[in-house]
Motif scaffolding. Structure first.
Motif, PDB file in Angstrom:
ATOM      1  N   PRO A   1       0.891  -0.992   0.077  1.00  0.00           N
ATOM      2  CA  PRO A   1      -0.094  -0.046   0.148  1.00  0.00           C
ATOM      3  C   PRO A   1       0.861   1.461  -0.338  1.00  0.00           C
ATOM      4  O   PRO A   1       1.946   1.367   0.915  1.00  0.00           O
ATOM      5  N   ALA A   2       0.112   2.279  -0.349  1.00  0.00           N
ATOM      6  CA  ALA A   2       1.373   3.601  -0.887  1.00  0.00           C
ATOM      7  C   ALA A   2       1.022   4.514   0.805  1.00  0.00           C
ATOM      8  O   ALA A   2       0.318   4.303   1.301  1.00  0.00           O
ATOM      9  N   THR A   3       2.304   4.717   0.775  1.00  0.00           N
ATOM     10  CA  THR A   3       2.551   5.824   2.123  1.00  0.00           C
ATOM     11  C   THR A   3       2.831   6.594   1.843  1.00  0.00           C
ATOM     12  O   THR A   3       3.275   8.026   2.623  1.00  0.00           O
ATOM     13  N   ASN A   4       3.188   6.997   0.527  1.00  0.00           N
ATOM     14  CA  ASN A   4       3.550   8.556   0.233  1.00  0.00           C
ATOM     15  C   ASN A   4       2.508   9.663   0.913  1.00  0.00           C
ATOM     16  O   ASN A   4       1.623   9.487   0.259  1.00  0.00           O
ATOM     17  N   THR A   5       3.066  10.968   0.831  1.00  0.00           N
ATOM     18  CA  THR A   5       2.297  12.063   1.508  1.00  0.00           C
ATOM     19  C   THR A   5       2.326  13.173  -0.289  1.00  0.00           C
ATOM     20  O   THR A   5       1.782  14.103  -0.176  1.00  0.00           O
ATOM     21  N   LYS A   6       3.675  13.152  -0.990  1.00  0.00           N
ATOM     22  CA  LYS A   6       3.449  13.713  -1.570  1.00  0.00           C
ATOM     23  C   LYS A   6       3.628  12.796  -3.013  1.00  0.00           C
ATOM     24  O   LYS A   6       3.651  12.259  -3.307  1.00  0.00           O
ATOM     25  N   ASP A   7       2.475  13.332  -4.171  1.00  0.00           N
ATOM     26  CA  ASP A   7       3.399  13.015  -5.145  1.00  0.00           C
ATOM     27  C   ASP A   7       4.942  13.563  -5.776  1.00  0.00           C
ATOM     28  O   ASP A   7       5.161  14.013  -5.996  1.00  0.00           O
TER      29      ASP A   7
ATOM     30  N   ARG B   1       6.776  -1.397  -9.436  1.00  0.00           N
ATOM     31  CA  ARG B   1       7.754  -2.586  -8.664  1.00  0.00           C
ATOM     32  C   ARG B   1       7.502  -2.745  -7.619  1.00  0.00           C
ATOM     33  O   ARG B   1       7.952  -3.238  -6.389  1.00  0.00           O
ATOM     34  N   GLY B   2       6.356  -3.554  -7.476  1.00  0.00           N
ATOM     35  CA  GLY B   2       5.365  -3.663  -6.391  1.00  0.00           C
ATOM     36  C   GLY B   2       5.031  -3.442  -5.744  1.00  0.00           C
ATOM     37  O   GLY B   2       4.801  -3.178  -4.463  1.00  0.00           O
ATOM     38  N   ARG B   3       5.306  -1.830  -5.830  1.00  0.00           N
ATOM     39  CA  ARG B   3       3.919  -0.508  -4.421  1.00  0.00           C
ATOM     40  C   ARG B   3       3.161   0.036  -4.804  1.00  0.00           C
ATOM     41  O   ARG B   3       3.751   0.836  -5.913  1.00  0.00           O
ATOM     42  N   GLU B   4       2.730   0.453  -4.108  1.00  0.00           N
ATOM     43  CA  GLU B   4       1.665   1.479  -4.731  1.00  0.00           C
ATOM     44  C   GLU B   4       2.140   2.949  -4.070  1.00  0.00           C
ATOM     45  O   GLU B   4       3.551   3.417  -3.672  1.00  0.00           O
ATOM     46  N   TYR B   5       1.932   4.304  -4.936  1.00  0.00           N
ATOM     47  CA  TYR B   5       2.817   5.741  -4.747  1.00  0.00           C
ATOM     48  C   TYR B   5       1.031   6.310  -5.210  1.00  0.00           C
ATOM     49  O   TYR B   5       0.666   5.776  -6.092  1.00  0.00           O
ATOM     50  N   ARG B   6       0.473   7.275  -4.075  1.00  0.00           N
ATOM     51  CA  ARG B   6       0.018   7.973  -4.585  1.00  0.00           C
ATOM     52  C   ARG B   6       0.084   9.538  -5.122  1.00  0.00           C
ATOM     53  O   ARG B   6       1.448   9.648  -5.099  1.00  0.00           O
TER      54      ARG B   6
ATOM     55  N   GLN C   1       5.137   5.854 -13.888  1.00  0.00           N
ATOM     56  CA  GLN C   1       5.334   4.187 -14.309  1.00  0.00           C
ATOM     57  C   GLN C   1       6.408   4.675 -15.543  1.00  0.00           C
ATOM     58  O   GLN C   1       7.215   3.496 -15.586  1.00  0.00           O
ATOM     59  N   LYS C   2       6.525   4.967 -16.592  1.00  0.00           N
ATOM     60  CA  LYS C   2       7.322   5.522 -17.627  1.00  0.00           C
ATOM     61  C   LYS C   2       8.750   5.486 -17.410  1.00  0.00           C
ATOM     62  O   LYS C   2       9.502   4.781 -17.386  1.00  0.00           O
ATOM     63  N   ASP C   3       9.389   6.478 -16.042  1.00  0.00           N
ATOM     64  CA  ASP C   3      10.733   6.202 -15.234  1.00  0.00           C
ATOM     65  C   ASP C   3      10.841   6.809 -13.790  1.00  0.00           C
ATOM     66  O   ASP C   3      11.197   7.882 -13.712  1.00  0.00           O
ATOM     67  N   PRO C   4      10.572   4.911 -13.277  1.00  0.00           N
ATOM     68  CA  PRO C   4      10.374   5.024 -12.122  1.00  0.00           C
ATOM     69  C   PRO C   4      11.632   5.725 -11.399  1.00  0.00           C
ATOM     70  O   PRO C   4      11.767   6.340 -10.057  1.00  0.00           O
ATOM     71  N   ASP C   5      12.552   5.614 -12.571  1.00  0.00           N
ATOM     72  CA  ASP C   5      14.065   6.297 -11.395  1.00  0.00           C
ATOM     73  C   ASP C   5      14.885   7.051 -11.185  1.00  0.00           C
ATOM     74  O   ASP C   5      14.885   7.741 -10.769  1.00  0.00           O
TER      75      ASP C   5
ATOM     76  N   LYS D   1      16.241   3.941  -5.046  1.00  0.00           N
ATOM     77  CA  LYS D   1      16.474   2.674  -5.204  1.00  0.00           C
ATOM     78  C   LYS D   1      15.740   1.982  -4.153  1.00  0.00           C
ATOM     79  O   LYS D   1      15.443   1.106  -4.219  1.00  0.00           O
ATOM     80  N   ASP D   2      15.376   2.804  -2.990  1.00  0.00           N
ATOM     81  CA  ASP D   2      14.734   1.049  -2.668  1.00  0.00           C
ATOM     82  C   ASP D   2      13.195   1.495  -2.653  1.00  0.00           C
ATOM     83  O   ASP D   2      11.947   1.363  -1.185  1.00  0.00           O
TER      84      ASP D   2
END
Length: 80
Positions: free
Chosen positions: A22-28, A45-50, A61-65, A70-71
């Motif tokens: 599940p997502a835990t981020n508070t900023k896009d 990569r197996g995690r959700e992001y808000r 999704q196109k350029d996650p790096d 890395k974590d």
């Protein structure tokens, strides 16, 4: 007939796809807009992001790096 039975068993025995954490981020991660728990999410990569919009979700999704460490921590939330 036998091959159909074996195929059915193989499908039943196959592991279910792992659910994204599940997502835990508070900023896009893309535009840095503050997000709340009701914001839409995308899986990377197996995690959700808000994210604030489909466009930011697609960019992530196109350029996650570009947006994630890395974590998996969003670069905007990484503490120094």
């Amino acid at each position: 007939m036998l091959s159909a039975a074996l195929l059915s068993l193989a499908v039943l025995a196959a592991p279910a796809p792992a659910k994204a954490k599940p997502a835990t981020n508070t900023k896009d991660p893309v535009c840095k807009m503050t997000m709340d728990a009701k914001a839409m999410t995308v899986a990377v990569r197996g995690r959700e992001y808000r994210v604030c919009s489909k466009e930011c979700g697609a960019a992530l999704q196109k350029d996650p790096d570009k947006y994630l460490e890395k974590d998996g921590t969003p670069k905007v939330e990484k503490k120094k």
